[in-house]
Write a protein that holds these residues in place. Structure first.
Motif, PDB file in Angstrom:
ATOM      1  N   LYS A   8      14.326 -20.740 -20.356  1.00  0.00           N
ATOM      2  CA  LYS A   8      13.079 -20.248 -19.365  1.00  0.00           C
ATOM      3  C   LYS A   8      12.519 -21.415 -18.544  1.00  0.00           C
ATOM      4  CE  LYS A   8      12.102 -16.067 -22.176  1.00  0.00           C
ATOM      5  NZ  LYS A   8      11.030 -15.171 -22.503  1.00  0.00           N
ATOM      6  N   ILE A  11      12.858 -21.929 -14.989  1.00  0.00           N
ATOM      7  CA  ILE A  11      12.197 -20.900 -14.060  1.00  0.00           C
ATOM      8  C   ILE A  11      10.441 -21.097 -14.151  1.00  0.00           C
ATOM      9  CG2 ILE A  11      11.834 -18.577 -13.624  1.00  0.00           C
ATOM     10  CD1 ILE A  11      14.304 -17.934 -14.787  1.00  0.00           C
ATOM     11  N   PHE A  12      10.097 -21.334 -15.536  1.00  0.00           N
ATOM     12  CA  PHE A  12       8.416 -21.214 -15.660  1.00  0.00           C
ATOM     13  C   PHE A  12       7.735 -22.045 -15.735  1.00  0.00           C
ATOM     14  CE2 PHE A  12      10.573 -17.271 -17.340  1.00  0.00           C
ATOM     15  CZ  PHE A  12       9.953 -16.243 -16.413  1.00  0.00           C
ATOM     16  N   LEU A  16       7.326 -23.015  -9.552  1.00  0.00           N
ATOM     17  CA  LEU A  16       7.977 -22.218  -8.661  1.00  0.00           C
ATOM     18  C   LEU A  16       7.194 -20.937  -8.475  1.00  0.00           C
ATOM     19  CD1 LEU A  16      12.019 -22.703  -9.317  1.00  0.00           C
ATOM     20  CD2 LEU A  16      10.653 -23.971  -7.678  1.00  0.00           C
ATOM     21  N   GLU A  17       6.947 -20.714  -7.162  1.00  0.00           N
ATOM     22  CA  GLU A  17       6.208 -19.413  -6.893  1.00  0.00           C
ATOM     23  C   GLU A  17       7.042 -18.424  -6.839  1.00  0.00           C
ATOM     24  OE1 GLU A  17       3.818 -19.652  -3.427  1.00  0.00           O
ATOM     25  OE2 GLU A  17       2.674 -21.600  -4.098  1.00  0.00           O
ATOM     26  N   GLU A  18       8.370 -18.373  -6.383  1.00  0.00           N
ATOM     27  CA  GLU A  18       9.370 -17.391  -6.409  1.00  0.00           C
ATOM     28  C   GLU A  18      10.752 -17.935  -6.567  1.00  0.00           C
ATOM     29  OE1 GLU A  18       8.753 -15.388  -2.595  1.00  0.00           O
ATOM     30  OE2 GLU A  18       9.722 -16.744  -1.469  1.00  0.00           O
ATOM     31  N   ILE A  19      11.508 -17.035  -6.776  1.00  0.00           N
ATOM     32  CA  ILE A  19      13.070 -17.402  -6.643  1.00  0.00           C
ATOM     33  C   ILE A  19      13.880 -16.501  -6.053  1.00  0.00           C
ATOM     34  CG2 ILE A  19      12.766 -18.497  -9.090  1.00  0.00           C
ATOM     35  CD1 ILE A  19      14.295 -16.256 -10.282  1.00  0.00           C
ATOM     36  N   ARG A  33      14.065 -11.494  -3.018  1.00  0.00           N
ATOM     37  CA  ARG A  33      13.258 -12.473  -3.358  1.00  0.00           C
ATOM     38  C   ARG A  33      12.297 -11.753  -4.569  1.00  0.00           C
ATOM     39  NH1 ARG A  33      12.825 -17.235  -0.400  1.00  0.00           N
ATOM     40  NH2 ARG A  33      14.019 -17.355   1.406  1.00  0.00           N
ATOM     41  N   LYS A  35       8.938 -12.833  -7.094  1.00  0.00           N
ATOM     42  CA  LYS A  35       7.918 -13.599  -7.766  1.00  0.00           C
ATOM     43  C   LYS A  35       8.207 -14.097  -9.131  1.00  0.00           C
ATOM     44  CE  LYS A  35       5.361 -13.387  -3.987  1.00  0.00           C
ATOM     45  NZ  LYS A  35       5.061 -14.602  -2.917  1.00  0.00           N
ATOM     46  N   THR A  36       7.942 -15.222  -9.347  1.00  0.00           N
ATOM     47  CA  THR A  36       8.072 -15.813 -10.732  1.00  0.00           C
ATOM     48  C   THR A  36       7.248 -15.112 -11.606  1.00  0.00           C
ATOM     49  OG1 THR A  36       8.548 -17.803  -9.458  1.00  0.00           O
ATOM     50  CG2 THR A  36       8.166 -17.965 -12.091  1.00  0.00           C
ATOM     51  N   LEU A  39       8.729 -11.909 -13.192  1.00  0.00           N
ATOM     52  CA  LEU A  39      10.007 -12.206 -13.875  1.00  0.00           C
ATOM     53  C   LEU A  39       9.635 -12.346 -15.409  1.00  0.00           C
ATOM     54  CD1 LEU A  39      12.366 -14.150 -11.877  1.00  0.00           C
ATOM     55  CD2 LEU A  39      12.792 -11.778 -12.426  1.00  0.00           C
ATOM     56  N   PHE A  40       8.323 -12.547 -15.827  1.00  0.00           N
ATOM     57  CA  PHE A  40       8.034 -13.318 -17.059  1.00  0.00           C
ATOM     58  C   PHE A  40       8.415 -12.266 -18.316  1.00  0.00           C
ATOM     59  CE2 PHE A  40       5.098 -14.425 -20.522  1.00  0.00           C
ATOM     60  CZ  PHE A  40       5.408 -15.645 -20.668  1.00  0.00           C
TER      61      PHE A  40
END
Length: 614
Positions: A8, A11-12, A16-19, A33, A35-36, A39-40
């Motif tokens: 994780k 990503i977190f 990053l604001e988005e992936i 796209r 938002k990060t 996804l949490f």
């Protein structure tokens, strides 16, 4: 229904604001796209999924044997794999495309333009402007600072050399001295820059102590004290001024720190009047520390009207000033031996080693030329006393006197102080050859001094202690023989004495030899002889390059006369006693039972015996 990832943090924790997610399964590739932060709740790691599967399989696996349960769980674990992986190649390509799409935006900020007003919220655009301005200023500042520091060092050394050439011709530093001083100055500047950086860090960690207190703790006296030890007080004065300028510049124009550095350097030179033992440096550090205690309080009082000032800052400054003096003395004590070794400097501490009469060269002189050895010891006493009288380095004058005639060891019998009960070898030589033998003792002495690494100051005095004086005895002898001699053939090659210590040795050498040859060395004759020697040397121009005054020459004459009179004082002539008379002839006054001892003659045989005289 969830994404499964291996880690994780990828990503977190990268900010990053988005992936960008691309679905690879199915006929059509889905791209989107996300938002990060969305996804949490929808992302699990492989380990978390395995734990969830094991929890759900417990109720099912009870129907199987233990072996079957292990096989089922092994198959499940092998089938579990991340369904969301990082594609590095696609990421780099998309970043490149994104950069190419972004057009450069130039924001022009004019001088005096208000970027943001007081009370207005700070937006991202403002932060970008501030960051760009700070970066541009830092780049310009670093270049200007580098250029300024280089020019500062160049002008500092130019002023040092120019000042010495005009006012202290004898103290003009050599190229080696300039190189060493330059190296020490650069090290001083680097150490000071690093310490200022550390001071800011310490001030942040100890909010109760202001930065200026840590500034005061730096050993500002070290540079001037090193110059005092390896060179002389005059050069150390200039070095102290240079150190204060550098300190002021590196502290961003802090006048108080600049003045603190200047006064500390000057006082360190004042407290090292006679550097004849290593403890002098520590004592100087203690005295300078006491002086800096009060100086540091004055620096601290300069902040009395500033925000955050507290009266306990005075106590902190007091201790910092005292420790600065001690630290500076310890730093110099550690560096001086290194400078002596690597740059062949002859400090007073090194002179003390040479002053030991057990030095191999002096022991060899005692054996091969005992008369010259005794002469050198007396010259050392004279030169030391004269140096104290006129305020120059007495230790250098004394040690140089010990070694000034070491070149006589090779031909010791050609010098009158070593001719005991033998014929003078010069009687069989022509005057020119005798003069060459006398001149050779200077060259041989310089060669021996360099072989034993006695140091430049001693070697210079050995080379200069006769100057270009005339060997009058052999010159007159040559004229009596009708040879029409050239005066240059009967002069020492020089150079003339360039220091006052060399002048002291030169006068002491001639005065001691001349007074020792007097038949009746009473006070009047000794004083007349010393004055005559000094006047003759002065008229011959031997003191032209030594920067010595007539007043100093008069002081030297008085001191030398006083010591030589004490050395050659007249003894009381005791009358012969009645017992001694009776021992020679009339035995009437001899007590009963006394034995008569045969008289010893100068030849060493007993008077009245049948032994032949040798």
């Amino acid at each position: 229904r969830k994404y499964i990832v291996a880690d994780k943090d990828m990503i977190f924790k990268e900010g990053l604001e988005e992936i960008f997610i691309q679905k690879l399964s199915g006929e059509e590739k889905e791209q989107k796209r996300v938002k990060t932060f969305h996804l949490f709740q929808n992302v699990d790691t492989v380990d978390e999924v395995k734990q969830a599967v094991e929890a759900r399989m417990k109720s099912i696996l009870v129907k199987f044997s233990s072996r079957e349960s292990r096989n089922v769980m092994g198959m499940v674990n092998d089938l579990l794999a991340p369904n969301l992986t990082f594609n590095k190649q696609s990421t780099l390509e998309l970043k490149k495309i994104a950069r190419e799409r972004v057009k450069m935006t130039i924001m022009q900020i004019n001088r005096g333009e208000i970027i943001v007003r007081d009370g207005e919220p700070i937006e991202k655009t403002h932060l970008l402007v501030f960051s760009a301005l700070r970066k541009a200023r830092a780049e310009f500042k670093s270049f200007v600072y580098f250029l300024f520091h280089m020019l500062l060092f160049l002008f500092a050394f130019y002023s040092l050399v120019a000042f010495a050439r005009v006012f202290w011709s004898l103290s003009l530093p050599k190229f080696k001295d300039l190189a060493v001083l330059g190296m020490c100055t650069v090290m001083y500047a680097l150490a000071l820059k690093v310490w200022f950086f550390i001071s800011f860090l310490l001030s942040n960690n100890f909010p109760g102590i202001p930065t200026e207190v840590f500034f005061v703790l730096f050993p500002y006296l070290a540079l001037a004290l090193i110059a005092r030890v390896i060179l002389n007080p005059e050069i150390s004065l200039l070095v102290a001024i240079v150190a204060s300028v550098i300190s002021g510049v590196l502290s961003d124009g802090n006048f108080q720190i600049s003045a603190y550095a200047l006064l500390s350097g000057l006082m360190s030179v004042v407290f090292v009047l006679k550097f004849e033992e290593r403890s002098v440096l520590l004592k100087a550090g203690l005295w300078v520390g006491l002086f800096q205690m009060f100086l540091a309080i004055v620096v601290a009082l300069g902040r009395v009207y500033t925000i955050g000032f507290a009266w306990h800052h005075l106590v902190s400054s007091l201790f910092a000033g005292f420790l600065s003096g001690i630290i500076g003395a310890l730093v110099v004590e550690a560096l001086v031996p290194l400078l002596e070794y690597f740059f062949n400097y002859t400090t007073n501490i090194k002179l003390l080693e040479f002053a030991n009469t057990n030095h191999p060269l002096l022991q060899e002189l005692l054996i091969k030329a005992p008369g010259t050895y005794q002469h050198s010891m007396v010259v050392g006493q004279l030169a030391s006393a004269g140096a104290n009288a006129i305020g120059v380095n007495a230790l250098l004058a004394r040690v140089a006197s010990y070694f000034h005639d070491i070149g006589k060891m090779n031909k010791s019998l050609y010098f009158i102080e070593n001719q005991q009960c033998i014929a003078n070898p010069h009687d069989k030589l022509n005057p020119t050859m005798s003069a060459r033998i006398l001149v050779s003792h200077v060259k041989d002495g310089v060669k021996l001094a360099r072989e034993y690494k006695l140091g430049a100051p001693i070697i210079d005095i050995i080379e200069q202690h006769h100057g270009t004086s005339l060997m009058r005895f052999f010159y007159s002898k040559a004229r009596e023989l009708g040879l029409e001699p050239d005066e240059l053939d009967y002069r020492y090659p020089g150079p003339k004495p360039k220091t006052r210590e060399a002048v002291l040795v030169m006068i002491a050498d001639s005065a001691e030899a001349a007074c020792r040859s007097l038949d009746e060395p009473n006070a009047v004759r000794v004083q007349t002889t010393v004055d005559k020697i000094i006047n003759r040397m002065f008229a011959d121009g031997q003191f032209d390059e030594s920067n010595i005054t007539l007043r100093r020459l008069k002081d030297i004459s008085l001191v030398y006369t006083k010591i030589l009179i004490a050395l050659h004082h007249t003894r009381i002539e005791y009358p012969e006693s009645a017992f001694e008379d009776g021992a020679d002839g009339d035995n009437s006054n001899r007590r009963k039972g006394d034995k008569v001892t045969p008289k010893i003659t100068d030849s060493g045989s007993k008077e009245g015996s049948a032994e032949p005289r040798l």
